[in-house]
Design a protein around this motif. Structure first.
Motif, PDB file in Angstrom:
ATOM      1  N   ASP A  27      32.480  35.023  27.664  1.00 45.70           N
ATOM      2  CA  ASP A  27      33.183  34.798  26.407  1.00 45.70           C
ATOM      3  C   ASP A  27      34.663  34.525  26.622  1.00 45.70           C
ATOM      4  OD1 ASP A  27      32.608  35.018  23.402  1.00 45.70           O
ATOM      5  OD2 ASP A  27      34.442  36.216  23.629  1.00 45.70           O
ATOM      6  N   ARG A  28      35.284  35.232  27.531  1.00 47.43           N
ATOM      7  CA  ARG A  28      36.709  35.107  27.805  1.00 47.43           C
ATOM      8  C   ARG A  28      36.975  35.447  29.272  1.00 47.43           C
ATOM      9  NH1 ARG A  28      36.274  33.798  23.337  1.00 47.43           N
ATOM     10  NH2 ARG A  28      37.396  34.221  21.436  1.00 47.43           N
ATOM     11  N   VAL A  29      38.107  34.969  29.760  1.00 44.37           N
ATOM     12  CA  VAL A  29      38.630  35.378  31.061  1.00 44.37           C
ATOM     13  C   VAL A  29      40.051  35.851  30.810  1.00 44.37           C
ATOM     14  CG1 VAL A  29      39.260  34.670  33.392  1.00 44.37           C
ATOM     15  CG2 VAL A  29      37.177  33.744  32.326  1.00 44.37           C
ATOM     16  N   LEU A  30      40.331  37.066  31.221  1.00 39.41           N
ATOM     17  CA  LEU A  30      41.650  37.667  31.038  1.00 39.41           C
ATOM     18  C   LEU A  30      42.266  37.905  32.405  1.00 39.41           C
ATOM     19  CD1 LEU A  30      43.804  39.237  29.321  1.00 39.41           C
ATOM     20  CD2 LEU A  30      42.334  41.236  29.579  1.00 39.41           C
ATOM     21  N   THR A  31      43.486  37.444  32.613  1.00 41.89           N
ATOM     22  CA  THR A  31      44.186  37.725  33.858  1.00 41.89           C
ATOM     23  C   THR A  31      45.369  38.625  33.565  1.00 41.89           C
ATOM     24  OG1 THR A  31      45.617  35.780  33.704  1.00 41.89           O
ATOM     25  CG2 THR A  31      43.528  35.518  34.889  1.00 41.89           C
ATOM     26  N   MET A  32      45.591  39.574  34.468  1.00 42.91           N
ATOM     27  CA  MET A  32      46.713  40.508  34.323  1.00 42.91           C
ATOM     28  C   MET A  32      47.469  40.550  35.643  1.00 42.91           C
ATOM     29  SD  MET A  32      44.816  43.522  32.188  1.00 42.91           S
ATOM     30  CE  MET A  32      43.413  43.544  33.290  1.00 42.91           C
ATOM     31  N   ALA A  33      48.701  40.123  35.626  1.00 47.96           N
ATOM     32  CA  ALA A  33      49.505  40.086  36.843  1.00 47.96           C
ATOM     33  C   ALA A  33      49.811  41.481  37.359  1.00 47.96           C
ATOM     34  CB  ALA A  33      50.797  39.322  36.592  1.00 47.96           C
ATOM     35  N   LEU A  61      36.347  39.424  33.544  1.00 49.82           N
ATOM     36  CA  LEU A  61      35.348  38.511  33.001  1.00 49.82           C
ATOM     37  C   LEU A  61      34.725  39.204  31.803  1.00 49.82           C
ATOM     38  CD1 LEU A  61      33.689  37.491  36.380  1.00 49.82           C
ATOM     39  CD2 LEU A  61      35.555  36.332  35.167  1.00 49.82           C
ATOM     40  N   VAL A  62      34.981  38.675  30.618  1.00 46.65           N
ATOM     41  CA  VAL A  62      34.510  39.294  29.376  1.00 46.65           C
ATOM     42  C   VAL A  62      33.222  38.602  28.945  1.00 46.65           C
ATOM     43  CG1 VAL A  62      35.069  39.877  26.990  1.00 46.65           C
ATOM     44  CG2 VAL A  62      36.894  39.777  28.717  1.00 46.65           C
ATOM     45  N   PHE A  63      32.143  39.363  28.936  1.00 48.40           N
ATOM     46  CA  PHE A  63      30.842  38.842  28.523  1.00 48.40           C
ATOM     47  C   PHE A  63      30.537  39.284  27.104  1.00 48.40           C
ATOM     48  CE2 PHE A  63      30.581  38.951  33.122  1.00 48.40           C
ATOM     49  CZ  PHE A  63      29.949  37.748  33.425  1.00 48.40           C
ATOM     50  N   ARG A  64      29.755  38.474  26.408  1.00 48.78           N
ATOM     51  CA  ARG A  64      29.253  38.820  25.084  1.00 48.78           C
ATOM     52  C   ARG A  64      27.742  38.921  25.190  1.00 48.78           C
ATOM     53  NH1 ARG A  64      27.958  34.919  21.433  1.00 48.78           N
ATOM     54  NH2 ARG A  64      29.330  33.495  22.546  1.00 48.78           N
ATOM     55  N   ALA A  69      37.015  42.456  37.384  1.00 45.29           N
ATOM     56  CA  ALA A  69      36.365  43.442  36.531  1.00 45.29           C
ATOM     57  C   ALA A  69      35.469  42.722  35.528  1.00 45.29           C
ATOM     58  CB  ALA A  69      37.412  44.273  35.792  1.00 45.29           C
ATOM     59  N   THR A  70      34.508  43.467  34.993  1.00 44.62           N
ATOM     60  CA  THR A  70      33.674  42.925  33.923  1.00 44.62           C
ATOM     61  C   THR A  70      33.848  43.788  32.681  1.00 44.62           C
ATOM     62  OG1 THR A  70      31.736  44.227  34.551  1.00 44.62           O
ATOM     63  CG2 THR A  70      31.932  42.027  35.515  1.00 44.62           C
ATOM     64  N   ASP A 103      27.456  38.958  36.177  1.00 43.02           N
ATOM     65  CA  ASP A 103      26.629  39.208  34.998  1.00 43.02           C
ATOM     66  C   ASP A 103      25.677  40.382  35.223  1.00 43.02           C
ATOM     67  OD1 ASP A 103      24.913  37.819  36.686  1.00 43.02           O
ATOM     68  OD2 ASP A 103      24.300  36.358  35.179  1.00 43.02           O
ATOM     69  N   SER A 104      25.204  40.560  36.454  1.00 42.57           N
ATOM     70  CA  SER A 104      24.377  41.730  36.774  1.00 42.57           C
ATOM     71  C   SER A 104      25.209  43.003  36.715  1.00 42.57           C
ATOM     72  CB  SER A 104      23.749  41.591  38.161  1.00 42.57           C
ATOM     73  OG  SER A 104      22.858  40.501  38.189  1.00 42.57           O
ATOM     74  N   ALA A 105      26.452  42.914  37.187  1.00 46.81           N
ATOM     75  CA  ALA A 105      27.355  44.072  37.119  1.00 46.81           C
ATOM     76  C   ALA A 105      27.637  44.451  35.667  1.00 46.81           C
ATOM     77  CB  ALA A 105      28.660  43.768  37.846  1.00 46.81           C
ATOM     78  N   ALA A 106      27.825  43.453  34.816  1.00 45.60           N
ATOM     79  CA  ALA A 106      28.090  43.726  33.400  1.00 45.60           C
ATOM     80  C   ALA A 106      26.877  44.378  32.741  1.00 45.60           C
ATOM     81  CB  ALA A 106      28.465  42.427  32.681  1.00 45.60           C
TER      82      ALA A 106
END
Length: 148
Positions: A75-81, A95-98, A12-13, A52-55
């Protein structure tokens, strides 16, 4: 040896748009009766283009703001099991973009959502995933975050 393969993780973005002059970020107000308890950040987990295009597309569709993918930084990468917001069994990587620069004015996103500027120090109630993302951003936590 286990012969059953785990399903691939959902990717996800998410985009953080922070107007530092006013110290506000863009949040998404969910107007559907079943989503009214929590707001979110611009995000999407269904895409086939480069992240980045999706975001950039997600930000435009949900908020009316335009951003060049070159003006987005990871900016960050978050993983959720346990999957997105703990629903489902498929792991999720966000994938967290700023956004460094953007243009346009906030507009009604696709129904039933509305984008609004929210003060960073008085954010509305966010869902657990978006709370983890914004807390890490605000606290300048490590680039990699794990939930669940």
């Amino acid at each position: 040896m286990n012969d059953t393969a785990s399903p691939p993780a959902t990717v996800a973005t998410c985009v953080i748009v922070h107007d530092k002059a006013t110290d506000q970020v863009v949040t998404i107000r969910n107007n559907a009766h079943y989503l009214q308890r929590e707001e979110s950040l611009p995000a999407d987990k269904r895409f086939s283009e480069h992240p980045d295009s999706a975001a950039a597309r997600c930000l435009r569709e949900q908020t009316g703001l335009n951003v060049d993918p070159a003006d987005l930084v990871l900016d960050r990468v978050l993983t959720m099991a346990a999957g997105w917001e703990g629903y489902g069994s498929q792991a999720c990587v966000v994938l967290v973009f700023r956004a460094l620069r953007w243009s346009g004015e906030l507009a009604q996103g696709y129904q039933p959502q509305q984008a609004v500027w929210s003060p960073l120090d008085r954010l509305p109630k966010l869902s657990p995933t978006f709370t983890a993302i914004i807390d890490a951003y605000r606290d300048e936590s490590p680039l990699y975050i794990t939930r669940g």
